[in-house]
Each structure stands twice: as structure tokens, then as C-alpha cells.
Design a protein around this motif. Sequence first.
Motif, PDB file in Angstrom:
ATOM      1  N   GLU A  20      22.502 -20.182 -34.347  1.00  0.00           N
ATOM      2  CA  GLU A  20      23.852 -20.245 -33.780  1.00  0.00           C
ATOM      3  C   GLU A  20      24.714 -21.283 -34.477  1.00  0.00           C
ATOM      4  O   GLU A  20      25.903 -21.058 -34.728  1.00  0.00           O
ATOM      5  N   ASP A  21      24.130 -22.420 -34.831  1.00  0.00           N
ATOM      6  CA  ASP A  21      24.908 -23.467 -35.492  1.00  0.00           C
ATOM      7  C   ASP A  21      25.433 -23.011 -36.857  1.00  0.00           C
ATOM      8  O   ASP A  21      26.579 -23.299 -37.220  1.00  0.00           O
ATOM      9  N   ALA A  22      24.600 -22.317 -37.611  1.00  0.00           N
ATOM     10  CA  ALA A  22      25.038 -21.806 -38.916  1.00  0.00           C
ATOM     11  C   ALA A  22      26.175 -20.810 -38.732  1.00  0.00           C
ATOM     12  O   ALA A  22      27.164 -20.834 -39.478  1.00  0.00           O
ATOM     13  N   LEU A  23      26.053 -19.939 -37.735  1.00  0.00           N
ATOM     14  CA  LEU A  23      27.110 -18.965 -37.468  1.00  0.00           C
ATOM     15  C   LEU A  23      28.406 -19.668 -37.056  1.00  0.00           C
ATOM     16  O   LEU A  23      29.484 -19.310 -37.532  1.00  0.00           O
ATOM     17  N   LYS A  24      28.305 -20.683 -36.201  1.00  0.00           N
ATOM     18  CA  LYS A  24      29.497 -21.442 -35.789  1.00  0.00           C
ATOM     19  C   LYS A  24      30.184 -22.064 -37.000  1.00  0.00           C
ATOM     20  O   LYS A  24      31.413 -22.002 -37.125  1.00  0.00           O
ATOM     21  N   CYS A  25      29.406 -22.680 -37.858  1.00  0.00           N
ATOM     22  CA  CYS A  25      29.970 -23.305 -39.062  1.00  0.00           C
ATOM     23  C   CYS A  25      30.670 -22.273 -39.937  1.00  0.00           C
ATOM     24  O   CYS A  25      31.771 -22.514 -40.443  1.00  0.00           O
ATOM     25  N   ASP A  26      30.022 -21.126 -40.133  1.00  0.00           N
ATOM     26  CA  ASP A  26      30.612 -20.085 -40.976  1.00  0.00           C
ATOM     27  C   ASP A  26      31.901 -19.536 -40.372  1.00  0.00           C
ATOM     28  O   ASP A  26      32.888 -19.324 -41.089  1.00  0.00           O
ATOM     29  N   LEU A  27      31.909 -19.302 -39.069  1.00  0.00           N
ATOM     30  CA  LEU A  27      33.124 -18.793 -38.426  1.00  0.00           C
ATOM     31  C   LEU A  27      34.257 -19.817 -38.491  1.00  0.00           C
ATOM     32  O   LEU A  27      35.418 -19.460 -38.719  1.00  0.00           O
ATOM     33  N   ALA A  28      33.924 -21.089 -38.312  1.00  0.00           N
ATOM     34  CA  ALA A  28      34.944 -22.134 -38.389  1.00  0.00           C
ATOM     35  C   ALA A  28      35.475 -22.273 -39.814  1.00  0.00           C
ATOM     36  O   ALA A  28      36.690 -22.359 -40.027  1.00  0.00           O
ATOM     37  N   GLU A  29      34.589 -22.263 -40.789  1.00  0.00           N
ATOM     38  CA  GLU A  29      34.995 -22.430 -42.179  1.00  0.00           C
ATOM     39  C   GLU A  29      35.791 -21.231 -42.688  1.00  0.00           C
ATOM     40  O   GLU A  29      36.809 -21.389 -43.356  1.00  0.00           O
TER      41      GLU A  29
END
Length: 117
Positions: A6-15
Motif C-alpha cells: 500500500e505504501d508503494a502505491l500511495k507514493c506512486d499515486l502521489a508522485e
Amino acid sequence: MIRTDEDALKCDLAETYGIFDYRQLPATTVAVFSCGLKDDSRIQMILNNQRVSLDRTILMTISDRLALLLWFKTKDGQKGRNKPPLWSSIFNDSKETAAFNSGEEFEKERKKLLKGG
């Protein structure tokens, strides 16, 4: 993707999209954005078991081949000594690739490996 990391997905969506709280959006919208992430995004690399992006893999391969070409021209290279360190060996968990000059050489090595050494 959320279950995987989930953290990787959050980072990707934010970036990529500037989405800082994906839970405020409809699930279908988050799914569309998630599937639209590039191949070198964090979550895609995790899902594809990649440690390095394709671009970097290609650059490492080019660098390795150039280093080997230059090494072959040296006295050590002609005698097969002091092989230069290769980038691909750092990121490749598999064994080295074997090359054979004939089918007979291949069959000998194959039989040796099947017998256990």
C-alpha cells in the motif's frame, strides 16, 4: 496492488497524479489510475519482481559489454584473468550463462550436471 504494498502505491499515486489520499476517490477511479502507472513505478516493479527498471538494465548491459570488450583487448583479457566486475552480476541472482562451441560440449556439461557434478 493495495494488498501487495500500500505504501508503494500511495507514493506512486502521489508522485504521478498528485493524489495524496486515494481513499477519498471512488474505487474504480483509483483502479484506473493504478493501472495507468508506468512500468518503472514502485508498485509495478514490486509486482513484476524487478529490482531495477528496464532502462537501467539496458544501460548496465551496455556498460558491461563495453567493459568486456575493452578487457578482451588487454593482456589479462587474452589470458582470461582479472575479469572486470559487471553490473549485471550485482542485480542478477541466477548463475552465469554458459556458452558452448559444439553440441558435444553441451551434452557433456548436461550429463555432468544431471549426475550432480
